[in-house]
Scaffold this motif. Structure first.
Motif, mmCIF file in Angstrom:
data_model
loop_
_atom_site.group_PDB
_atom_site.id
_atom_site.type_symbol
_atom_site.label_atom_id
_atom_site.label_comp_id
_atom_site.label_asym_id
_atom_site.label_seq_id
_atom_site.Cartn_x
_atom_site.Cartn_y
_atom_site.Cartn_z
ATOM 1 N N GLU A 210 0.839 -1.202 0.000
ATOM 2 C CA GLU A 210 0.000 0.000 0.000
ATOM 3 C C GLU A 210 0.879 1.258 0.000
ATOM 4 O OE1 GLU A 210 -2.931 -0.228 3.080
ATOM 5 O OE2 GLU A 210 -3.735 1.744 2.596
ATOM 6 N N ALA A 211 1.929 1.230 0.818
ATOM 7 C CA ALA A 211 2.835 2.386 0.862
ATOM 8 C C ALA A 211 3.544 2.562 -0.478
ATOM 9 C CB ALA A 211 3.856 2.203 1.980
ATOM 10 N N PHE A 212 3.840 1.460 -1.137
ATOM 11 C CA PHE A 212 4.513 1.526 -2.441
ATOM 12 C C PHE A 212 3.573 2.141 -3.489
ATOM 13 C CE2 PHE A 212 6.446 -0.634 -6.287
ATOM 14 C CZ PHE A 212 7.627 0.075 -6.251
ATOM 15 N N GLU B 124 1.214 4.289 -2.813
ATOM 16 C CA GLU B 124 1.180 5.730 -2.492
ATOM 17 C C GLU B 124 2.439 6.416 -3.031
ATOM 18 O OE1 GLU B 124 -1.401 5.317 1.672
ATOM 19 O OE2 GLU B 124 0.727 5.765 1.766
ATOM 20 N N LEU B 125 3.564 5.704 -2.899
ATOM 21 C CA LEU B 125 4.841 6.250 -3.381
ATOM 22 C C LEU B 125 4.799 6.444 -4.911
ATOM 23 C CD1 LEU B 125 8.320 4.886 -2.341
ATOM 24 C CD2 LEU B 125 7.748 5.076 -4.743
ATOM 25 N N ARG C 196 -5.052 1.524 11.052
ATOM 26 C CA ARG C 196 -5.739 2.592 10.302
ATOM 27 C C ARG C 196 -7.042 2.147 9.656
ATOM 28 N NH1 ARG C 196 -1.784 0.437 7.741
ATOM 29 N NH2 ARG C 196 -1.893 -0.162 5.559
ATOM 30 N N LYS C 197 -7.089 0.866 9.278
ATOM 31 C CA LYS C 197 -8.295 0.420 8.580
ATOM 32 C C LYS C 197 -9.331 -0.158 9.533
ATOM 33 C CE LYS C 197 -6.210 -0.143 4.122
ATOM 34 N NZ LYS C 197 -5.623 -1.057 3.150
ATOM 35 N N THR D 202 -0.972 5.204 4.730
ATOM 36 C CA THR D 202 0.032 4.420 5.465
ATOM 37 C C THR D 202 0.929 5.356 6.278
ATOM 38 O OG1 THR D 202 1.663 4.503 3.699
ATOM 39 C CG2 THR D 202 0.111 2.653 3.648
ATOM 40 N N ILE E 264 4.001 5.493 6.231
ATOM 41 C CA ILE E 264 5.159 5.961 5.450
ATOM 42 C C ILE E 264 4.825 7.326 4.821
ATOM 43 C CG2 ILE E 264 6.575 5.466 3.399
ATOM 44 C CD1 ILE E 264 5.154 2.594 5.291
ATOM 45 N N THR E 265 3.680 7.369 4.161
ATOM 46 C CA THR E 265 3.272 8.627 3.527
ATOM 47 C C THR E 265 2.959 9.683 4.590
ATOM 48 O OG1 THR E 265 2.437 7.408 1.637
ATOM 49 C CG2 THR E 265 1.601 9.635 1.904
ATOM 50 N N ASN F 268 12.617 8.706 -2.880
ATOM 51 C CA ASN F 268 11.278 8.124 -2.846
ATOM 52 C C ASN F 268 11.350 6.613 -2.622
ATOM 53 O OD1 ASN F 268 8.584 8.479 -2.808
ATOM 54 N ND2 ASN F 268 8.299 8.775 -4.998
ATOM 55 N N PHE G 144 11.688 3.380 0.624
ATOM 56 C CA PHE G 144 11.582 3.108 2.059
ATOM 57 C C PHE G 144 11.916 1.657 2.371
ATOM 58 C CE2 PHE G 144 7.472 2.045 0.276
ATOM 59 C CZ PHE G 144 7.124 0.874 0.915
ATOM 60 N N TYR H 251 -1.891 15.299 4.814
ATOM 61 C CA TYR H 251 -2.003 14.562 3.546
ATOM 62 C C TYR H 251 -3.388 14.785 2.938
ATOM 63 C CZ TYR H 251 -2.920 10.412 0.645
ATOM 64 O OH TYR H 251 -3.285 9.558 -0.364
#
Lengths: 328, 228
Positions: free
Chosen positions: A319-321, A323-324, B50-51, B60, B62-63, B95, B97, B226
């Motif tokens: 999911e983070a990927f 978003e990235l 979160r969900k 997420t 990360i974002t 970009n 992680f 965000y």
């Protein structure tokens, strides 16, 4: 897993007349069928298995080792790909051999020498009882053309990544039955697939049976599967022909050869990013930094261990990927 | 509208009122107390759960971290988020992680084990560290085995303060392996409040590490930023 279940149904009818030969990685199925044997890729049962192997590094090899040694998979012999791919298999294959199953060790050439591969294929042919059905490689070539169409339709958004993957991964043993497999391929349903966030999946296939469907649900479109693509890419009508083609099996070759191939293939498929799947305790993990420095795409590295559903931690990364990629 | 970060250990709520950041922190098991009277449609969620909590949108960690850190340090190029059960390193410029969650040795849980062993509060760890005269080498890369090594060092004559400092170094060394070259490195997460760990990391990296005023609420703030 649907394919495997179907496969099991056909096995009961076939094992009476044909020897069943297990394989641990890509072994030209053209030759196995031509030698009147029925290939069975032991890896296909692993993502759906509930096994917790006692003594393991990589769960892929540890599980098939345990299942074969305990005769939980019904086979007549085993071919271990011991050179040029999985090094854990060399040891786990010997454990199976010690348990009494006739076992042959097959080596791909690191330098791609077709003469060496030809000599390996002749040894394999001796082990299998020599070629008795020379028409089989031609039939498999036709099926692989269908596989390539499936792969293209997937990259064009006409077939889901999960459906395409399940077909392509089954090309290692063609479900042991060419006619049945052709029926399965023909039954693949076309539908319109959203191809936003096109990603390539490189490395060994994920050990989670639902990975492609999970990735899709999280907004990632897998348009390339590195290893299954190798399964549909190589063919040959006889031993010298098979040797000339399979000597370019990328997983067995040096990394620069594999990377050059990937660069070209990913460019063609217009991918936005790469998911590098690594398996716990697999030597391919060491390749990650090399892949990152040579493939100029956003890259997500994930690691699996035991089979089952895609774990929540991996879903978070996917999911983070996504978003990235959407921020890129 | 609020940002709500429900992680493995704590839940954090952030809102912005007249330009001022307001926040509240509770144990994860008490997360509901933070949203009494707040409609789910006014919640932007992040964190491990979160969900599972009411939300209008989720993002997420990360974002969320990228957006949250940007508020404090707009030109940060690497963010390290040390959570209770994982550590995330985000390379903002590239970009990219990575997340460590298979091993407790690089997570907040590791230092919690140490604090529990000595029956002290996590927030006291920093002052114990500052009183250490020597730093014993704790070489084990496994959290559980590092604890046995810590006990061996106590038996060998090191003080509680010194052993705690040694554990901070072991922890910081583990984290440092994940961190790429950075001009501006920002640390967030509850564990960052531990000054002992922070000074060990700065010593190992030989570089100043930036920490927002309230590092624990950055992801909740980031979730809000965000969306809004």
């Amino acid at each position: 897993m649907k394919l495997i279940q179907k496969y099991k149904l056909t096995v009961n009818n076939w094992c009476i007349v044909q020897k069943k030969t297990a394989i641990t990685a890509l072994v030209p199925p053209e030759l196995i069928f031509a030698c009147n044997s029925e290939p069975f890729d032991v890896n296909n049962v692993i993502p759906g298995s509930k096994k917790y192997p006692r003594n393991k590094l990589c769960a892929w090899t540890a599980i098939w080792q345990e299942m074969l040694s305990k005769r939980e998979i019904d086979i007549d012999s085993l071919i271990v790909v011991a050179g040029g791919d999985c090094h854990n298999a060399l040891v786990d294959g010997q454990k199976v051999a010690m348990s009494g199953i006739p076992t042959h060790f097959f080596f791909y050439p690191f330098d791609g020498d077709p003469d060496y591969l030809e000599s390996q294929l002749y040894k394999l042919s001796d082990f299998l009882g020599n070629v008795g059905s020379p028409e089989k490689p031609g039939q498999i070539r036709e099926l692989k053309k269908l596989g390539q169409k499936i792969d293209k339709k997937r990259a064009d958004g006409k077939i889901s990544a999960g459906d395409a993957f399940r077909i392509m991964i089954s090309f290692s043993d063609l479900m042991g039955n060419l006619d049945k497999f052709k029926e399965v391929i023909s039954s693949t349903k076309e539908r319109k697939i959203d191809l936003k966030n096109r990603v390539a999946l490189i490395g060994v296939p994920p050990i989670f049976h639902d990975f492609h469907d999970v990735a899709r649900a999280l907004g990632l479109a897998v348009v390339f599967d590195e290893l299954p693509f190798e399964f549909i890419r190589h063919s040959g009508n006889d031993i010298p022909g098979i040797a000339r083609d399979y000597c370019n099996y990328t997983f067995a070759r040096p990394l620069d050869f594999r990377i050059k191939f990937l660069q070209e293939e990913l460019e063609k498929r217009k991918v936005d990013g790469i998911i590098h799947y690594t398996q716990f305790a697999c030597h391919h993990m060491l390749e990650d930094e090399i892949m990152r420095s040579n493939l100029d795409y956003p890259m997500l590295t994930i690691q699996g261990d035991l089979p089952g559903n895609t774990p929540e931690q991996i879903k978070l990364r996917l999911e983070a990927f996504r978003e990235l990629l959407e921020r890129s | 509208m609020i940002g709500l970060d429900v992680g493995s250990t704590t839940a954090k709520k952030v809102s912005i009122e007249d330009g001022e950041i307001k926040y509240q922190i509770a144990g994860t098991h008490n997360w509901k107390d933070l949203i009494t009277g707040i409609d789910g449609n006014d919640i932007i969620s992040t964190g491990y759960f979160r969900k599972s909590i009411p939300h209008r949108a989720s993002v997420t960690e990360i974002t969320a971290a990228i957006y949250g850190v940007r508020h404090y340090f707009p030109d940060a190029d690497v963010i390290v988020d040390i959570g209770g059960q994982d550590t995330k390193v985000i390379d903002v410029k590239k970009n990219n992680f990575i997340i460590n969650d298979k091993c407790s040795a690089g997570t907040g849980a590791f230092l919690e084990f140490v604090a529990n062993y000595f029956k002290i509060e996590l927030k006291e760890m920093g002052s114990f560290h500052s009183r250490a005269k020597r730093i014993p080498a704790i070489n084990n890369t496994c959290g559980v085995f590092a604890l046995s090594e810590m006990i061996s060092q106590l038996v060998a004559g090191y003080t509680q303060e010194e052993v705690i400092a040694g554990m901070h170094y072991a922890f910081a060394r583990r984290i440092s392996f994940m961190i790429p070259e950075a001009q501006k490195l920002v640390l967030i997460g509850g564990t960052v409040k531990n000054k002992g760990m922070l000074s060990a990391l700065e010593d190992i990296l030989q570089k100043e590490v930036l920490v927002p005023d309230e590092p624990q609420i950055v992801n909740a703030l980031g979730a809000l930023k965000y969306y809004c």
